[in-house]
Write an enzyme that holds these catalytic residues in place. Structure first.
Site, short mmCIF file in Angstrom:
data_model
loop_
_atom_site.label_atom_id
_atom_site.label_comp_id
_atom_site.label_asym_id
_atom_site.label_seq_id
_atom_site.Cartn_x
_atom_site.Cartn_y
_atom_site.Cartn_z
N LEU A 104 0.88 -1.25 0.05
CA LEU A 104 0.09 0.08 -0.05
C LEU A 104 1.09 1.30 0.00
CD1 LEU A 104 -2.73 -0.84 2.76
CD2 LEU A 104 -2.82 -1.00 0.27
N ASP A 105 0.41 2.33 -0.67
CA ASP A 105 1.32 3.35 -0.79
C ASP A 105 1.47 4.27 0.75
OD1 ASP A 105 1.37 3.17 -3.51
OD2 ASP A 105 -0.65 4.84 -3.81
N LYS A 106 2.49 4.94 1.01
CA LYS A 106 2.72 5.35 2.19
C LYS A 106 1.43 5.85 2.83
CE LYS A 106 5.77 8.45 4.61
NZ LYS A 106 6.95 9.61 4.44
N HIS A 189 -0.06 3.61 -7.94
CA HIS A 189 -1.08 4.74 -7.70
C HIS A 189 -2.39 4.45 -8.57
CE1 HIS A 189 2.20 7.78 -6.08
NE2 HIS A 189 1.98 6.70 -5.31
#
Length: 246
Positions: A104-106, A189
């Site tokens: 998962l993105d930050k 993303h």
């Protein structure tokens, strides 16, 4: 399997740090095969012994499976010199061999599976499997009227990236403009870029489901727990079933 120290076993089972489980054992809150044990060094067979802590049986698994509610600001990596990683949310005594399934993105929150089972991870993340990944996104801006149809047809992003058909649902009962997005892939993303392609900007993103497994609503950001037998069976069923159509 060789016998191991009782405090080491309980640490591996997620009952606390080595120091914490040592205190549990010495206080008489642990039984092995029905008898209280107060010696943390007591040798125990993980596969045959019935170990109970505070009245709750503890089940040993050769492989470990955890549900983590990833908080924003933490990166999905095993180690990093600049940022806190998801593995650092686990006690140091439990981290060895663990890794996150996918990423998962930050700034993205929500459901993340952490395990040491490489075969399950591959099955869930393989592009050929098309395992559902469900997100809820708070969105600013007006989405185009046919946004859901465009998601269903398979969007082409501004840089030419072609996305598989996806599901976009509006959630009108929320205080802010919120949508639910179901993907069958995991491009860079992707949710943010798809929402941008239909006129919106994602300001908050959370993954709420992976395959048949939903995020436990009682799990606070940054908290984790072992998967139940039923939850693990859901993921293993996804591993066997492979891809299906929307």
């Amino acid at each position: 399997m060789p016998a191991m120290r009782l405090d080491k076993l309980l640490t591996q089972l997620g009952c606390g740090s080595r120091k914490e489980v040592g205190a549990l054992i010495r206080s008489g809150r642990v039984t092995v095969d029905g008898a209280p044990v107060r010696d943390p060094a007591c040798k125990t067979d993980p596969e045959t012994a019935v170990v109970v802590v505070d009245g709750r049986p503890q089940r040993y698994q050769a492989q470990r499976y955890f549900m983590l509610n990833k908080p924003a600001g933490v990166i999905t990596a095993s180690r990093d010199g600049r940022h806190q990683t998801v593995l650092e949310l686990f006690p140091a005594s439990q981290r060895r061999g663990l890794f996150a399934v996918g990423r998962l993105d930050k700034d993205t929150e929500g459901l993340l599976i952490v395990t040491d089972d490489g075969a399950l991870s591959h099955a869930l993340m393989s592009p050929a499997r098309h395992v559902d990944k469900v997100y809820e996104a708070v969105v600013e801006g007006a989405l185009v009227p046919d946004a859901a149809d465009r998601f269903a047809a398979g969007l082409t992003l501004r840089d030419g990236t072609v996305c598989l058909p996806a599901v976009l649902e509006r959630l009108p009962d929320r205080a802010e403009q919120t949508v639910r997005v179901t993907l069958r892939e995991g491009k860079y993303h992707q949710v943010k870029r798809m929402i941008a392609a239909v006129g919106g900007t994602v300001v908050h993103l959370r993954r709420v489901r992976l395959g048949g497994l939903a995020l436990d609503p009682s799990l606070a950001p940054g908290a984790f727990r072992a998967l139940t037998d039923a939850e693990l069976a859901l993921l293993q069923g996804q591993e066997r079933d492979g891809k299906k159509e929307f």
